[in-house]
Design a protein around this motif. Structure first.
Motif, PDB file in Angstrom:
ATOM      1  N   LYS A  14       0.843  -1.193   0.000  1.00  0.00           N
ATOM      2  CA  LYS A  14       0.000   0.000   0.000  1.00  0.00           C
ATOM      3  C   LYS A  14       0.874   1.237   0.000  1.00  0.00           C
ATOM      4  O   LYS A  14       1.751   1.401   0.840  1.00  0.00           O
ATOM      5  N   TYR A  16       1.274   5.383   0.026  1.00  0.00           N
ATOM      6  CA  TYR A  16       0.620   6.633   0.407  1.00  0.00           C
ATOM      7  C   TYR A  16       1.430   7.803  -0.087  1.00  0.00           C
ATOM      8  O   TYR A  16       2.642   7.709  -0.251  1.00  0.00           O
ATOM      9  N   LYS A  23      -2.823  19.211  -2.921  1.00  0.00           N
ATOM     10  CA  LYS A  23      -2.564  17.824  -3.253  1.00  0.00           C
ATOM     11  C   LYS A  23      -1.864  17.608  -4.578  1.00  0.00           C
ATOM     12  O   LYS A  23      -0.746  17.184  -4.666  1.00  0.00           O
ATOM     13  N   LYS A  24      -2.555  17.902  -5.641  1.00  0.00           N
ATOM     14  CA  LYS A  24      -2.011  17.607  -6.954  1.00  0.00           C
ATOM     15  C   LYS A  24      -2.464  18.711  -7.878  1.00  0.00           C
ATOM     16  O   LYS A  24      -3.490  19.320  -7.656  1.00  0.00           O
ATOM     17  N   SER A  25      -1.727  18.938  -8.924  1.00  0.00           N
ATOM     18  CA  SER A  25      -2.235  19.875  -9.904  1.00  0.00           C
ATOM     19  C   SER A  25      -3.289  19.151 -10.718  1.00  0.00           C
ATOM     20  O   SER A  25      -3.349  17.923 -10.749  1.00  0.00           O
ATOM     21  N   LEU A  26      -4.114  19.926 -11.384  1.00  0.00           N
ATOM     22  CA  LEU A  26      -5.197  19.339 -12.166  1.00  0.00           C
ATOM     23  C   LEU A  26      -4.637  18.426 -13.251  1.00  0.00           C
ATOM     24  O   LEU A  26      -5.144  17.340 -13.510  1.00  0.00           O
ATOM     25  N   SER A  29      -3.474  15.112 -11.809  1.00  0.00           N
ATOM     26  CA  SER A  29      -4.505  14.167 -11.396  1.00  0.00           C
ATOM     27  C   SER A  29      -5.248  13.608 -12.598  1.00  0.00           C
ATOM     28  O   SER A  29      -5.704  12.474 -12.568  1.00  0.00           O
ATOM     29  N   PHE A  33      -5.266   9.649 -13.369  1.00  0.00           N
ATOM     30  CA  PHE A  33      -6.586   9.034 -13.398  1.00  0.00           C
ATOM     31  C   PHE A  33      -6.584   7.866 -14.377  1.00  0.00           C
ATOM     32  O   PHE A  33      -7.280   6.885 -14.214  1.00  0.00           O
ATOM     33  N   GLU A  36      -2.291   3.478 -13.605  1.00  0.00           N
ATOM     34  CA  GLU A  36      -2.013   3.135 -12.220  1.00  0.00           C
ATOM     35  C   GLU A  36      -0.558   2.739 -12.101  1.00  0.00           C
ATOM     36  O   GLU A  36      -0.141   1.719 -12.613  1.00  0.00           O
ATOM     37  N   ILE A  81     -12.237   0.258   3.405  1.00  0.00           N
ATOM     38  CA  ILE A  81     -12.301   1.715   3.411  1.00  0.00           C
ATOM     39  C   ILE A  81     -11.280   2.239   2.423  1.00  0.00           C
ATOM     40  O   ILE A  81     -11.481   3.215   1.735  1.00  0.00           O
ATOM     41  N   THR A  82     -10.157   1.539   2.334  1.00  0.00           N
ATOM     42  CA  THR A  82      -9.148   1.912   1.362  1.00  0.00           C
ATOM     43  C   THR A  82      -8.723   0.644   0.623  1.00  0.00           C
ATOM     44  O   THR A  82      -9.087  -0.461   1.020  1.00  0.00           O
ATOM     45  N   TYR A  83      -8.000   0.800  -0.471  1.00  0.00           N
ATOM     46  CA  TYR A  83      -7.683  -0.340  -1.317  1.00  0.00           C
ATOM     47  C   TYR A  83      -6.178  -0.475  -1.504  1.00  0.00           C
ATOM     48  O   TYR A  83      -5.462   0.512  -1.469  1.00  0.00           O
TER      49      TYR A  83
END
Lengths: 243, 259
Positions: A14, A16, A23-26, A29, A33, A36, A81-83
């Motif tokens: 995992k 993080y 967080k991230k610029s557009l 992200s 998206f 992975e 809750i998280t993956y």
């Protein structure tokens, strides 16, 4: 998957992000998206590395390790809750994650109303909650006159006691307990330990706690974890338990 | 449908969240559910005043009071749903990071509360219809399919805004004025009957144009719905819904890590 296993974590990794102010610029992200990534970048770290863990039916195990070693992350993975970034998780049965007590308590609702919402969040049906309501109130040792008052008027202790009481009445087969042995005063704490021992008879439990002597008196197996890696596993023999 | 499948197992939780949101909203208020009526009613009086004494444009044969109230009902439903649901995920941070359930439940419970508000406010609508002696025909029944369309459209917008708001809080600020812009781009204050064809076609790309206009027409003017317009609006709404839900599910897995 082994028939006996209720929880199976296979080679779980995992990742993080070390999150800064923004967080991230557009652009970033949008690009992430679509792909992975499995490798690690400068602002990322592995919270868990190659974790293998099983929980058998009727077993009660403990994950033990210093703060920030990944205990809660494991519980969060088990409760979906998280993956995981990599690896495979198999869960059989309902999970009640008691990672924090009284999740979803709303200050403006009364104790009784919060039993209903909290129980429902923990996966109980409305009918089950109504049936167990009396027993929940009884176990929490709250004075009857407080139960129809908004929980905003409750003390912290009353709040957690009610939360714990709802939680232990959960119908789930797998119960995750994260550092909630330190609930309420000494008398209530003693009662909690007894309750957990009682739950052991019917459910499978993963317990996270820093109280080694309590852990040893309850669980069958301790998994030691350090910096996101499992370093040791220890079976606790029944005879060696303190009581 | 995927959404129904995901929600079926958690239907009681959806019910509980809706009940909780409804209870919390009106608890400790003196007026309680009367608030659901106050907003559209006050706006209706304001617009009636404005368009009678200040701007002096008519609403055809229909009394202004009913005209505005008829359009304010679906509009209030839409805007209050969006306002609530945009922050519904971020606002329930505590639950999201602790327990799993289909996250759609959070924005949806806000929309369901708006449905209750709408039903309460509709009582006044009935009174207005009686006072202004509006006769109804079977065309009133069009309200049902059009409302379903409105519901799906509202849900789609809620999904998009709420999940993007998890990543960028800009979205919360953005939706506030997008909603305000949409107010003028939708036929709340006017009827598109009087507009040029070109403008009509342009406005039809906003599904609310079709929805609000026809919800009003089928009651107040006893008119039926033009079928190709219905088909067009429905297609837009359904495409948007599939996109919105896909985006929601895709981002859902990261909510607890990012929020």
């Amino acid at each position: 998957m082994d028939k006996e296993n209720l929880v199976e974590l296979k080679n779980i990794w995992k990742k993080y992000k070390i999150i800064g102010k923004f967080k991230k610029s557009l652009r970033e992200s949008i690009s992430s998206f679509f792909k992975e990534k499995e490798e690690i970048e400068d602002d990322e770290f592995w919270a868990l590395e190659d974790i293998n863990l099983t929980l058998k039916k009727g077993e009660c195990i403990s994950i033990y390790g210093p703060n920030g070693s990944g205990k809660t992350t494991i519980l969060k993975l088990i409760s979906s809750i998280t993956y995981p970034t990599k690896g495979e998780i198999n869960i059989k049965g309902k999970v009640a994650p008691l990672i924090s007590l009284g999740a979803g308590f709303h200050n403006d609702l009364t104790g009784r109303e919060n039993i209903l919402t909290n129980g429902s969040i923990l996966g109980m049906s409305i009918k089950e909650i109504k049936e167990k309501e009396e027993s929940i109130i009884e176990f929490s040792e709250l004075d009857r006159k407080f139960i129809d008052m908004p929980v905003r008027k409750y003390s912290t202790g009353m709040n957690t006691r009610l939360g714990f009481s709802v939680a232990v009445h959960s119908t789930a087969e797998i119960i995750l307990l994260d550092e909630i042995l330190a609930v309420g005063d000494e008398k209530f704490r003693e009662k909690c330990h007894e309750k957990i021992k009682e739950l052991k008879e019917t459910k499978s439990i993963i317990l996270v706690s820093h109280h080694m002597d309590i852990v040893r008196s309850i669980v069958d197996r301790i998994v030691y974890i350090k910096k996101g890696k499992i370093v040791e596993e220890e079976e606790i023999k029944k005879e060696s338990r303190q009581n | 449908m995927l959404l129904l499948k995901r929600l079926f197992e958690y239907r009681e939780l959806l019910y509980i969240f809706t009940w909780r949101h409804f209870t919390v909203r009106y608890r400790n208020t003196a007026l309680g559910i009367v608030w659901a009526i106050i907003q559209p009613l006050v706006m209706m009086f304001l617009f009636t005043f404005l368009f009678t004494y200040v701007l002096k444009t008519g609403t055809g044969d229909i009394p202004k009071e009913v005209f505005f109230y008829a359009s304010l009902l679906p509009w209030t439903f839409f805007s209050s749903s969006i306002n609530y649901s945009t922050s519904s995920l971020v606002g329930n941070y505590g639950i999201i990071t602790k327990i799993y359930f289909p996250r759609e439940i959070l924005p949806l419970s806000g929309i369901l509360v708006a449905v209750i508000d709408l039903l309460i406010a509709s009582v006044i609508y009935l009174f207005l219809l009686i006072i202004f002696k509006i006769t109804l025909t079977f065309n009133v029944l069009w309200i049902i399919p059009i409302f379903i369309l409105l519901f799906i459209f509202t849900m789609s917008c809620s999904f998009i805004f709420s999940c993007l708001n998890v990543y960028y809080r800009d979205v919360g600020l953005l939706t506030r004025f997008v909603v305000r812009l949409l107010f003028f781009a939708s036929p709340v204050l006017y009827s598109i009957d009087s507009l040029s064809l070109k403008l009509k076609l342009l406005l039809f790309f906003n599904p609310l144009t079709f929805i609000i206009e026809n919800m009003r027409r089928c009651v107040l003017e006893q008119r039926g719905v033009v079928l190709w317009q219905f088909a067009f609006a429905a297609t837009l709404v359904i495409i948007l819904f599939f996109f919105a839900h896909k985006l929601f599910i895709k981002t859902e897995k990261d909510f607890a890590d990012v929020i």
